[in-house]
Design a protein around this motif. Structure first.
Motif, PDB file in Angstrom:
ATOM      1  N   GLU A  19       0.841  -1.204   0.000  1.00 27.74           N
ATOM      2  CA  GLU A  19       0.000   0.000   0.000  1.00 27.74           C
ATOM      3  C   GLU A  19       0.883   1.264   0.000  1.00 27.74           C
ATOM      4  O   GLU A  19       0.545   2.251  -0.638  1.00 27.74           O
ATOM      5  CB  GLU A  19      -0.954   0.017   1.203  1.00 27.74           C
ATOM      6  N   GLU A  49     -10.529  -2.421   1.249  1.00 27.15           N
ATOM      7  CA  GLU A  49     -10.180  -2.862  -0.105  1.00 27.15           C
ATOM      8  C   GLU A  49     -11.335  -2.607  -1.072  1.00 27.15           C
ATOM      9  O   GLU A  49     -11.117  -2.226  -2.229  1.00 27.15           O
ATOM     10  CB  GLU A  49      -9.806  -4.350  -0.105  1.00 27.15           C
ATOM     11  N   GLU A  86      -5.400  -4.712  -5.252  1.00 26.63           N
ATOM     12  CA  GLU A  86      -6.496  -4.554  -4.267  1.00 26.63           C
ATOM     13  C   GLU A  86      -7.499  -5.700  -4.386  1.00 26.63           C
ATOM     14  O   GLU A  86      -8.011  -6.189  -3.376  1.00 26.63           O
ATOM     15  CB  GLU A  86      -7.213  -3.204  -4.444  1.00 26.63           C
ATOM     16  N   HIS A 119      -5.977  -8.523  -2.585  1.00 24.62           N
ATOM     17  CA  HIS A 119      -6.071  -8.348  -1.127  1.00 24.62           C
ATOM     18  C   HIS A 119      -7.470  -8.704  -0.649  1.00 24.62           C
ATOM     19  O   HIS A 119      -7.636  -9.397   0.349  1.00 24.62           O
ATOM     20  CB  HIS A 119      -5.780  -6.890  -0.728  1.00 24.62           C
TER      21      HIS A 119
HETATM   22 FE   LIG Z   1      -4.983  -3.223  -0.693  1.00 25.41          FE
END
Ligand SMILES: [Fe+2]
Ligand SMILES: [Fe+2]
Length: 169
Positions: A66, A117, A149, A152
């Protein structure tokens, strides 16, 4: 001798309005990444318990990713003739990623990460749409970040499924 300004692409003189709009979207993305770094640092250290370890290791790795995203957004702001904002412009929004009452409450952390996210995924999809046909370089950069993302979110959805299967979420 004046430098010749380009006549094609997002850096051309007649594209200043488009650039301004994209810079604003990039600033928002930059702050989202910065706040995510803060939240993931806290949530990679606070959790207690055997089951917390996987979450801790996952978020430790995400902090670096990030942070890299924040640096990419900042660099693109400059390339579009913008200025990376100072810290006084920052406003926190991640109410859902504040420390839980009990540090063994891993479900709270997992749900908070999914929320963060999801917010990033929505904003980055918006940037991809706005930049389509206007600024392919920003679009290309954000597509790559969007994939991170989505990865994630998918990982943390998997964690949540495990808790749901056991009736813990
Ligand atoms: Fe992320
Ligand atoms: Fe990110």
């Amino acid at each position: 001798m004046a430098t010749r300004s380009t006549t094609t692409g997002i850096l051309s003189e007649d594209k200043s309005a488009e650039r301004e709009a994209i810079i604003e979207l990039l600033k928002k993305a930059y702050w989202m990444e910065i706040e995510t770094v803060m939240s993931y640092i806290a949530n990679s250290i606070n959790p207690d318990g055997v089951r917390a370890q996987e979450i801790i290791e996952s978020l430790e790795a995400d902090v670096q990713e990030e942070l890299g995203h924040a640096q990419q957004f900042a660099a693109r702001i400059k390339e579009l003739y913008g200025v990376v904002p100072g810290s006084l412009d920052f406003t926190a929004e991640q109410s859902y990623l504040q420390p839980p009452d009990h540090q063994t409450d891993i479900v709270h952390v997992v749900k908070g990460v999914i929320e963060a996210e999801t917010g990033a995924i929505e904003h980055y999809n918006h940037i991809i749409e706005v930049t389509d046909g206007v600024d392919f370089v920003t679009q290309d950069m954000v597509i790559a970040i969007l994939r991170d993302e989505e990865g994630h979110r998918r990982l943390f959805e998997g964690y949540l499924r495990e808790y749901e299967a056991e009736g813990l979420a």
